[in-house]
Design a protein around this motif. Structure first.
Motif, PDB file in Angstrom:
ATOM      1  N   ALA A  50       0.834  -1.212   0.000  1.00 19.73           N
ATOM      2  CA  ALA A  50       0.000   0.000   0.000  1.00 19.73           C
ATOM      3  C   ALA A  50       0.865   1.257   0.000  1.00 19.73           C
ATOM      4  CB  ALA A  50      -0.934  -0.012   1.206  1.00 19.73           C
ATOM      5  N   LEU A  51       1.913   1.268   0.804  1.00 21.50           N
ATOM      6  CA  LEU A  51       2.813   2.426   0.826  1.00 21.50           C
ATOM      7  C   LEU A  51       3.500   2.621  -0.522  1.00 21.50           C
ATOM      8  CD1 LEU A  51       4.462   1.967   4.340  1.00 21.50           C
ATOM      9  CD2 LEU A  51       2.885   3.791   3.674  1.00 21.50           C
ATOM     10  N   LEU A  52       3.932   1.531  -1.135  1.00 20.85           N
ATOM     11  CA  LEU A  52       4.588   1.613  -2.436  1.00 20.85           C
ATOM     12  C   LEU A  52       3.615   2.126  -3.504  1.00 20.85           C
ATOM     13  CD1 LEU A  52       7.261   1.150  -3.863  1.00 20.85           C
ATOM     14  CD2 LEU A  52       6.570  -1.217  -4.254  1.00 20.85           C
ATOM     15  N   GLU A  53       2.359   1.736  -3.409  1.00 24.06           N
ATOM     16  CA  GLU A  53       1.344   2.245  -4.333  1.00 24.06           C
ATOM     17  C   GLU A  53       1.163   3.759  -4.170  1.00 24.06           C
ATOM     18  OE1 GLU A  53      -1.472  -1.689  -4.948  1.00 24.06           O
ATOM     19  OE2 GLU A  53      -1.997  -0.274  -3.379  1.00 24.06           O
ATOM     20  N   ILE A  54       1.220   4.229  -2.944  1.00 29.22           N
ATOM     21  CA  ILE A  54       1.128   5.674  -2.689  1.00 29.22           C
ATOM     22  C   ILE A  54       2.350   6.375  -3.272  1.00 29.22           C
ATOM     23  CG2 ILE A  54       1.179   7.447  -0.882  1.00 29.22           C
ATOM     24  CD1 ILE A  54      -0.484   5.437   0.841  1.00 29.22           C
ATOM     25  N   ILE A  55       3.519   5.823  -3.018  1.00 29.10           N
ATOM     26  CA  ILE A  55       4.774   6.415  -3.502  1.00 29.10           C
ATOM     27  C   ILE A  55       4.760   6.536  -5.021  1.00 29.10           C
ATOM     28  CG2 ILE A  55       7.255   6.011  -3.730  1.00 29.10           C
ATOM     29  CD1 ILE A  55       7.040   4.602  -0.912  1.00 29.10           C
ATOM     30  N   LYS A  56       4.251   5.514  -5.688  1.00 28.50           N
ATOM     31  CA  LYS A  56       4.263   5.492  -7.161  1.00 28.50           C
ATOM     32  C   LYS A  56       3.004   6.120  -7.767  1.00 28.50           C
ATOM     33  CE  LYS A  56       7.548   1.827  -7.604  1.00 28.50           C
ATOM     34  NZ  LYS A  56       8.163   1.025  -8.607  1.00 28.50           N
ATOM     35  N   ASP A  57       2.243   6.847  -6.947  1.00 26.00           N
ATOM     36  CA  ASP A  57       1.031   7.547  -7.393  1.00 26.00           C
ATOM     37  C   ASP A  57       0.006   6.617  -8.028  1.00 26.00           C
ATOM     38  OD1 ASP A  57       1.874  10.105  -6.501  1.00 26.00           O
ATOM     39  OD2 ASP A  57       3.084  10.344  -8.308  1.00 26.00           O
ATOM     40  N   LYS A  58      -0.117   5.414  -7.491  1.00 25.94           N
ATOM     41  CA  LYS A  58      -1.119   4.468  -7.970  1.00 25.94           C
ATOM     42  C   LYS A  58      -2.397   4.544  -7.140  1.00 25.94           C
ATOM     43  CE  LYS A  58       1.587   2.599 -11.051  1.00 25.94           C
ATOM     44  NZ  LYS A  58       1.324   2.650 -12.477  1.00 25.94           N
ATOM     45  N   LEU A  59      -2.339   5.216  -5.994  1.00 24.74           N
ATOM     46  CA  LEU A  59      -3.504   5.394  -5.133  1.00 24.74           C
ATOM     47  C   LEU A  59      -3.802   6.881  -4.993  1.00 24.74           C
ATOM     48  CD1 LEU A  59      -3.035   3.043  -2.043  1.00 24.74           C
ATOM     49  CD2 LEU A  59      -4.474   2.694  -4.022  1.00 24.74           C
ATOM     50  N   SER A  60      -5.077   7.188  -4.956  1.00 23.81           N
ATOM     51  CA  SER A  60      -5.480   8.567  -4.684  1.00 23.81           C
ATOM     52  C   SER A  60      -6.596   8.522  -3.640  1.00 23.81           C
ATOM     53  CB  SER A  60      -5.953   9.262  -5.961  1.00 23.81           C
ATOM     54  OG  SER A  60      -7.090   8.619  -6.480  1.00 23.81           O
ATOM     55  N   TYR A  61      -6.932   9.663  -3.115  1.00 24.14           N
ATOM     56  CA  TYR A  61      -7.994   9.737  -2.113  1.00 24.14           C
ATOM     57  C   TYR A  61      -8.695  11.083  -2.246  1.00 24.14           C
ATOM     58  CZ  TYR A  61      -4.952  12.821   0.551  1.00 24.14           C
ATOM     59  OH  TYR A  61      -4.168  13.874   0.946  1.00 24.14           O
ATOM     60  N   GLU A  62      -9.911  11.143  -1.724  1.00 23.70           N
ATOM     61  CA  GLU A  62     -10.665  12.384  -1.676  1.00 23.70           C
ATOM     62  C   GLU A  62     -11.096  12.620  -0.242  1.00 23.70           C
ATOM     63  OE1 GLU A  62     -13.907  12.942  -4.412  1.00 23.70           O
ATOM     64  OE2 GLU A  62     -12.947  11.608  -5.858  1.00 23.70           O
TER      65      GLU A  62
END
Length: 70
Positions: A50-62
């Motif tokens: 999950a952290l790696l997905e955030i780092i690589k801009d694969k996750l977003s949030y609102e």
């Protein structure tokens, strides 16, 4: 949880409460069978994925604006 991933993810999502919520929700999705959005040659924990997905801009949030939707 890898400390280097955590520090890099904190640069993307500065608010620790939001970061915790994004990671925990993504871990729940991964546990339920969602496929990771990133690949790694090493075996990572779900939190690290999950952290790696955030780092690589694969996750977003609102953010939900309570005042606006009340």
């Amino acid at each position: 949880m890898r400390n280097d991933y955590l520090k890099q993810a904190q640069q993307k999502i500065q608010d620790p409460n939001i970061l915790i919520n994004v990671v925990s929700r993504r871990v729940k999705q991964l546990k339920a069978g969602s496929k990771p959005c990133v690949e790694s040659l090493e075996k990572l924990s779900l939190e690290d994925v999950a952290l790696l997905e955030i780092i690589k801009d694969k996750l977003s949030y609102e953010l939900y604006d309570i005042k606006k939707n009340a």
